[in-house]
Design a protein around this motif. Sequence first.
Motif, PDB file in Angstrom:
ATOM      1  N   ARG B 406       0.869  -1.178   0.000  1.00 47.45           N
ATOM      2  CA  ARG B 406       0.000   0.000   0.000  1.00 47.45           C
ATOM      3  C   ARG B 406       0.901   1.221   0.000  1.00 47.45           C
ATOM      4  O   ARG B 406       1.889   1.268   0.726  1.00 47.45           O
ATOM      5  CB  ARG B 406      -0.832  -0.010   1.285  1.00 47.45           C
ATOM      6  N   ASP B 409      -1.350   5.381   3.757  1.00 51.85           N
ATOM      7  CA  ASP B 409      -2.059   4.681   4.827  1.00 51.85           C
ATOM      8  C   ASP B 409      -3.235   5.513   5.330  1.00 51.85           C
ATOM      9  O   ASP B 409      -3.488   5.611   6.525  1.00 51.85           O
ATOM     10  CB  ASP B 409      -1.116   4.255   5.969  1.00 51.85           C
ATOM     11  N   CYS B 456     -11.713   4.706  -2.710  1.00 49.56           N
ATOM     12  CA  CYS B 456     -11.473   4.040  -1.426  1.00 49.56           C
ATOM     13  C   CYS B 456     -11.084   2.581  -1.640  1.00 49.56           C
ATOM     14  O   CYS B 456     -10.133   2.074  -1.034  1.00 49.56           O
ATOM     15  CB  CYS B 456     -12.713   4.097  -0.545  1.00 49.56           C
ATOM     16  N   GLU B 457     -11.821   1.912  -2.525  1.00 52.80           N
ATOM     17  CA  GLU B 457     -11.540   0.487  -2.749  1.00 52.80           C
ATOM     18  C   GLU B 457     -10.170   0.281  -3.372  1.00 52.80           C
ATOM     19  O   GLU B 457      -9.399  -0.570  -2.945  1.00 52.80           O
ATOM     20  CB  GLU B 457     -12.634  -0.129  -3.627  1.00 52.80           C
ATOM     21  N   GLU B 458      -9.865   1.109  -4.381  1.00 48.17           N
ATOM     22  CA  GLU B 458      -8.582   0.946  -5.078  1.00 48.17           C
ATOM     23  C   GLU B 458      -7.393   1.220  -4.171  1.00 48.17           C
ATOM     24  O   GLU B 458      -6.310   0.677  -4.375  1.00 48.17           O
ATOM     25  CB  GLU B 458      -8.529   1.897  -6.285  1.00 48.17           C
ATOM     26  N   ASN B 459      -7.584   2.100  -3.194  1.00 49.22           N
ATOM     27  CA  ASN B 459      -6.455   2.494  -2.356  1.00 49.22           C
ATOM     28  C   ASN B 459      -6.476   1.875  -0.969  1.00 49.22           C
ATOM     29  O   ASN B 459      -5.714   2.273  -0.096  1.00 49.22           O
ATOM     30  CB  ASN B 459      -6.390   4.021  -2.271  1.00 49.22           C
ATOM     31  N   GLY B 460      -7.376   0.913  -0.765  1.00 48.04           N
ATOM     32  CA  GLY B 460      -7.412   0.211   0.517  1.00 48.04           C
ATOM     33  C   GLY B 460      -7.787   1.089   1.693  1.00 48.04           C
ATOM     34  O   GLY B 460      -7.375   0.829   2.822  1.00 48.04           O
ATOM     35  N   PRO B 462     -10.019   2.096   4.587  1.00 45.81           N
ATOM     36  CA  PRO B 462     -11.035   1.268   5.261  1.00 45.81           C
ATOM     37  C   PRO B 462     -12.387   1.955   5.504  1.00 45.81           C
ATOM     38  O   PRO B 462     -13.407   1.287   5.476  1.00 45.81           O
ATOM     39  CB  PRO B 462     -10.372   0.872   6.579  1.00 45.81           C
ATOM     40  N   THR B 483     -15.038  -2.277   3.039  1.00 49.25           N
ATOM     41  CA  THR B 483     -15.019  -3.696   2.684  1.00 49.25           C
ATOM     42  C   THR B 483     -16.401  -4.338   2.823  1.00 49.25           C
ATOM     43  O   THR B 483     -16.903  -4.977   1.897  1.00 49.25           O
ATOM     44  CB  THR B 483     -14.017  -4.465   3.579  1.00 49.25           C
ATOM     45  N   GLU B 510      -6.011  -6.122  11.537  1.00 50.62           N
ATOM     46  CA  GLU B 510      -4.958  -6.246  10.520  1.00 50.62           C
ATOM     47  C   GLU B 510      -3.762  -7.008  11.085  1.00 50.62           C
ATOM     48  O   GLU B 510      -3.187  -7.869  10.436  1.00 50.62           O
ATOM     49  CB  GLU B 510      -4.475  -4.855  10.078  1.00 50.62           C
TER      50      GLU B 510
END
Lengths: 514, 514
Positions: B406, B409, B456-460, B462, B483, B510
């Motif tokens: 990633r 963060d 948001c999804e592409e860059n993780g 949360p 998610t 995590e």
Amino acid sequence: MAESQNLLLQQIKEQGDLVRKLKAAKESNERIQEEVSKLLGLKAQLNTEDAAPQKFTLKTPKGTRDYNSQQMSIRNNVLQKITTIFKKHGAECIDTPVFELKEVLTGKYGEDSKLIYDLKDQGGEILSLRYDLTVPLARYLAMNKITTLKRYHIAKVYRRDNPAMTRGRYREFYQCDFDIAGQYDPMIPDAECLKVVTEILDVLDIGKYILKVNHRRLLDGMFEACGVPADKFRSTCSTIDKLDKLPWTEVRTEMINEKGVTPEAADKIGEYVQLNGSSELAVKLLSDEKLSKSKSAVEGLEGIKLLLHYCELMGIKDKIIFDLSLARGLDYYTGVIYEAVLTHPIKIGNEDQTVGSIAGGGRYDNLVGMFDSKNKQVPCVGVSVGVERIFSVLEAKLAAGDIIVRTTDIDVYVASAQKNFLDERMKICAELWNAGIKTEQSYKKNPKMLNQLQHCEENGIPFAVVLGESELKRGVVKIRNITSREEAEVPREKLVKELETRIANFGLKEMNGS
Amino acid sequence: MAESQNLLLQQIKEQGDLVRKLKAAKESNERIQEEVSKLLGLKAQLNTEDAAPQKFTLKTPKGTRDYNSQQMSIRNNVLQKITTIFKKHGAECIDTPVFELKEVLTGKYGEDSKLIYDLKDQGGEILSLRYDLTVPLARYLAMNKITTLKRYHIAKVYRRDNPAMTRGRYREFYQCDFDIAGQYDPMIPDAECLKVVTEILDVLDIGKYILKVNHRRLLDGMFEACGVPADKFRSTCSTIDKLDKLPWTEVRTEMINEKGVTPEAADKIGEYVQLNGSSELAVKLLSDEKLSKSKSAVEGLEGIKLLLHYCELMGIKDKIIFDLSLARGLDYYTGVIYEAVLTHPIKIGNEDQTVGSIAGGGRYDNLVGMFDSKNKQVPCVGVSVGVERIFSVLEAKLAAGDIIVRTTDIDVYVASAQKNFLDERMKICAELWNAGIKTEQSYKKNPKMLNQLQHCEENGIPFAVVLGESELKRGVVKIRNITSREEAEVPREKLVKELETRIANFGLKEMNGS
């Protein structure tokens, strides 16, 4: 080969003559040493096999310095805080080489191009050391055809300046850059850059500051309205940039005598550049008779108005001032420009030190296009934090005894009270290292107890493990609290666990400041 | 001035001719581009005022590269782990300038001196880019008259090599150095350097490795015992160093034909350099008929024996091999030398890649003295980790899809479902940033909901805060788990607290790998 050798000998002779001349003329020591060092450099080229002890001035290159461990502690601490804020805003980290093809840098810095360090042509490409981090970013975006990026870059840049090193200016220095590239709606990323600067200056806590903002389009419109011909906008702009160092009368004279601005135009400019204020000023100037007729002035003022609105929403309005005298030196800015300055001298020991500009930046929408064969633009806005000045302030505070820094964060020292305990110390050190505990020991076979404890005190190490024969026979070791000098026995097999608990508690106490 | 301009025009003409010649001869593209780039560099010098769109190959200098954000994530992660270990051993951090006076580097690197980058003489000192971090350390110690220091230094160094970039070799590359300077008892700091290397290679977990150790005094004694004249020790040593790349027969031929070693001496050397083992081998060689007569061989063997004893105490004996064929290239080593190699090829995707040497170092007791006018010595021992090879391995794994990184963060994205919510988004972003929450938003005034969630999804990322008119009227906002796509309303004033709790729990999950 023989010919190049002869040339070198000739150069050495000439350089030697120069040094003798300078010495005879009683030139300054610095000047002479510079030429002597050059002479020795030439001699070094002549005879690279010579292994005789070297006789030359042991120094770092002019305008550079080493950082010792205390200075590095300060520096790493500052850079860590800045990085945390950059990352809090979602910036990614990239890095580029320390040198670029010379033509990448050519034509980007105006008058300052003469300060670029070139590498010697050793039979390959023609290279120069980077002068800032902005042009390499633009080259990177164009080369990789990237159209959106929010990145930070913390790295050293190089300028052959004649810097005042006491004031934190060097030929090799760090820049901390935060930039947002991409086609977005007006002033949204621009405002975030300002927010980032306020967060950094707040967390570094080095004094009260103000963020000056202005707009290149407004400056252009102002010049237009005052009757400056368009081809003199950029050079007039760089004269305006000197207003933070020179009084208006001198800037006026330079405009008239060197930049060919008429006295009437200069006087009109003189009235505008005295103005500063908040968004009310922008509103007022939008109905200014002269400015309201200039399309570019109106564009700049509308931009400033919107920027200040966003700043208000983000709660940083009080820290921003719209200042028409702010111009910024570099050619490549096209929109908003800004600069952070400390408003008060900083107290260091018993002296007041003026620091001045501490961050700056702006919008540069045309720079990436200069690297694209089809002139495809990627709009960018960014800010660069001048950390060297911040380091200088903190180092001066350190020297004056106003702050204290620890250069290591060792938690445990493994000591022994008697001789022949090296083997046991080694085993325990390895065990603690393997458990991730920051541990040191003496590199002597049989160190004196007093020296070991003194090392702990001098370096702020909180705990010592003290080994002794009688304890080991009983399967225990002593843990000594360095500050309180209390000692307690713990079973050898519980040593790691006990130390971990003590270190965690010690950390908590430190945080609570007790 | 006019003359230098004429000279430049002449050079441009010649260079242009060369390019045409190469093109006619259908030379390799790389070769041609190099010369074209040089030509453009010359032209750039000619006309620095030219602001016309530039036409040149957009590239980084030969042997260098940019690091994009994924590569930087990998790199920062590796460097962070290494720094943690250096600090665990109590090393302080220092830094030196990227360039040194040329004479500082002269005579330190033997044959490799030709790889040093020089800066152009622009009318000041004669400077060169640093070639490693060891010589600058020695200069620093001598200049500041420091006699004890445990320091680490992580920085880029420069070599005009013709590197195989696919194998992680560049002209600009990082070194991670750990060195202990000071007059201490034999092999105690030397053993700690080995322990540091094992900790680093263990934590990086890139494959099985072995640490080869040998001793320069033993090599000298071995040469002596085999009948090599003393003035040929160093050059014979650098031939031995090639044994990891060439078979013994070729090394033997070079020794005889180029270094003037007799065939008999070469054959005797050939027997010794095949030997490797543990401390038993050292003990055995101490009673070797020839070696036991050489004072320096005995000294080296006793040293190795002691070093291996300390390694056993520290539990790293299994990772060490005493190898008489290890020689190391650099001239300045005087005692123990070591090198870490990966013993197995690394599996990347479907391919096996051989990595080879990944760290190296040794003792250099005479280097600091070379900078001291009274030749005062400061004994040193150190190790340098070749992180570029490690980066290469990890980058290849990334490219093969074996690992995922990633690049930011960010924890929270502030989104809105309807138009005209920018002001509200700005306020909430500022509130979250002020609370230290890593937050992002769109830089568009009215972004589409789908695009925001996709980001948001592409860059993780949360969590998203989703603003809506009806919710804001009721004094609430929605928090969306990206998610699970679950949404929950929270009171506007409890937003920060609720997000902090969720982020903390997310972090725990995590860590537990769920």
